[in-house]
Design a protein around this motif. Sequence first.
Motif: not given
Ligand code: SF4
Lengths: 443, 325
Positions: B276, B293, B308-309, B311-312, B314
Amino acid sequence: MACCVKKLTNVLVFCLIFLATNAYCDDWTGFQHDSTHSGSSTVSFADEFITHLWTFSPTGRTWNYKSGSSVWSSSACIVDVKGKSIIYAGFYNNNFYAVDAKDGSLIWRFIAGNRFNHAPVFAEINSRPMVFAACSDRTIYALDALSGEKIWGYETLPWSYMLSEAIVSSPIIIRLDNLSLLACAVWNSSQMPFNSFQKGQLYVLNAASGEKLYSVVLSATPLNSPCLGNINGEPAIFISSNDGSVFALNAKDGKVIWQVILDSGLFSSPSILSDKQNSRIFIGSRFGNLYCLDAVTGKTIWTKKTGHAIDSTPAIGNIDGNAYVYIGSYDRNIYCFDAATGEKVWNYKTGDYVVSSCALARISGRAVVFAHSLDNKLYCLDGLNGSVVWNFDLGKLIWAYNTRGDTIWSSPAVGMAGDKPILVFPCYDSKLYAFSAAIGGSN
Amino acid sequence: MFENLKWKLVERPILPIGNTYLDAFVFLVFFGLLFFAGIALKNKRGIGLRPFVQAVTFVFFIFIVHRCFCALRGTIFSFQDIGKNDLNVFNGLFILVPLIAFTLLFGRIFCAWLCPLGFMQEVFFRVPFIKRIILDPAPRIKRLRLLLLVAIFFAAVFLLLEFRPKTFFFVQNIASFWGLATIILAGLFVLNPGADLKLKKLRYFLLFIWLFIIFLGIFVTDPWCALYGNEIDYSSLVGLFAVLATAAIVPMAWCRYLCPLGSSLSLMAKFFQIKIKVKKDSVISKIEARQICYVQALEEKALDKSSCLFCKRCVEAGASEIEEL
Ligand code: SF4
Ligand code: SF4
């Protein structure tokens, strides 16, 4: 005339009492007292001022702890052998000892190829007193109980470079028709590339000759100590395995009658309660459940959850006609449950894990429970309400650390040293402690 | 006090493997959930399914699974048992292998979609009132947060002293100490939010210590032992209390700074197939990034990939985009 009759009656009563006390002696013959693992002795201490009697310290040398290490001594058995009270216990230093129960002096010792982790069993076979012990050198030994002479040794697997140390159980004696059998579980494993194996096997041998009658592979993991009960009048062996199964086997031919899988690994050995109606099996699990199973079908009658794993073997006591189950848990408690309903009667919180099994006896007729906790104390609790009757500080562990759930701890045993009740605890400081009441007691 | 607490609905294996207590059902459900999460992750509209997968996993792990999910301790112990105890080896690896495989394919999908402990911490961030306090930069609120953390720290120390065994060996009870460390690191973050990235780097060092202790053969405890294994063990209970209470003040502090499993998954995720990255034309502000986030992996113009986990959230907010490798 009346006076003569009275005197005669007194003499007769005295003779009867004398005969009774000498003919019947409640020996602690093996792991948890007997082949049902009741952990319950009829020995009664005269009072609760139980004091340290002697210490048997066989070796001045102790080795460092390593993961999976065992306690320094196996649980002991206390028996009257031809009028002499003897304690038998195997030790970490590859020695098996016979100790005089009265003063803790050494009677004989036997040296094997590896350590003894589990309690021996005593039996008279063809009028010869014998003691049997399984050793981590993959061998089950039969020794003369008076001299320590080796009568036979049954090697479960010939030595090879790739074999691991065997994990053995405490043996039991089964009397079948005119034959005395010895049942013992042995786990052997080989790391031979392309030909490795792990086998938890139950061996049934002729106790007199050491000849193998049958063996049965029950698991790929180690097995716990077998116990003896019966199913529809036929003798049956009940045994649990580390991979979570309890088995019932026909004692005559080793055929599996039933197998049940419980919730998690089993490191507790089963114990049996038989009454007029039925036989029930009690066993603890690593998930923290105490199970009561029907001995005939293996079906669960009740379960009780404790807060953490149970590795100890349930002890079963009969107090005022009611049966109670006593067990220690990693949640630091010693529990008493009603054997019929599973209702909790009491629990006593100690300072650390309670891993070893309880021993039941009496003090001035009052039922008591002896139990060891890893808070380094040996406790004596009232069997009916769990109040502390006595405790003894055993001192610190000699290791800095022990791996949780990975160490074998020995359990207390109760018997007679001559006419004196005695409590024996093989401790983690490589010593065998004996305790007795200031004044005598009875059988 | 808590000895007889019992919340597991299933205690016996549903599909026993080879007549043992090992349960193929756990493996299948775990595999299925990872698979489902993987598909949902790749699907543009899949993000909406995340709370559903999290809830199912939560119920599954807390109420159904009756084994400890010790992916690190269990794995290391099982490697040490190769050739000696095949059951332990299988037990340790049968959760780890799908976990590694899916992490390599989809990144830290376990953390974002499955982990019940992560989910429980995330819940605080979803409560508007708590979220407002957590993100409010006003000095007054900052002082309040610090004060609350001090109170949590003392409460955890009190619990530790009250419930610890008489003869305790502190390394084995590592969950409680790691719990206390979470509160301290969260406190440092509140004092100086700019130090977040540096504090996050600490977790690799802490992971190394954790692994080293396990290598010595020591049975370390985790905050989740109590949840998954139904073990009423003081060290994991104190750890769990510290982790959850701190998450109400600093979002997902345990995941950010200490979680050994999360840290090892983050190392593995470096090799994964999807990344990402912040959109070039993104106009997102610092405050907005924090709103989105909860592990603060997202900044105005950058994204801390190791935190980054996946989680999508963002991506859904239009701040980032997925880059397939
Ligand atoms: S995917 Fe989730 S954890 Fe990763 S940057 Fe985006 S909001 Fe944060
Ligand atoms: S970092 Fe740890 S606690 Fe957080 S979600 Fe990942 S595995 Fe779970």
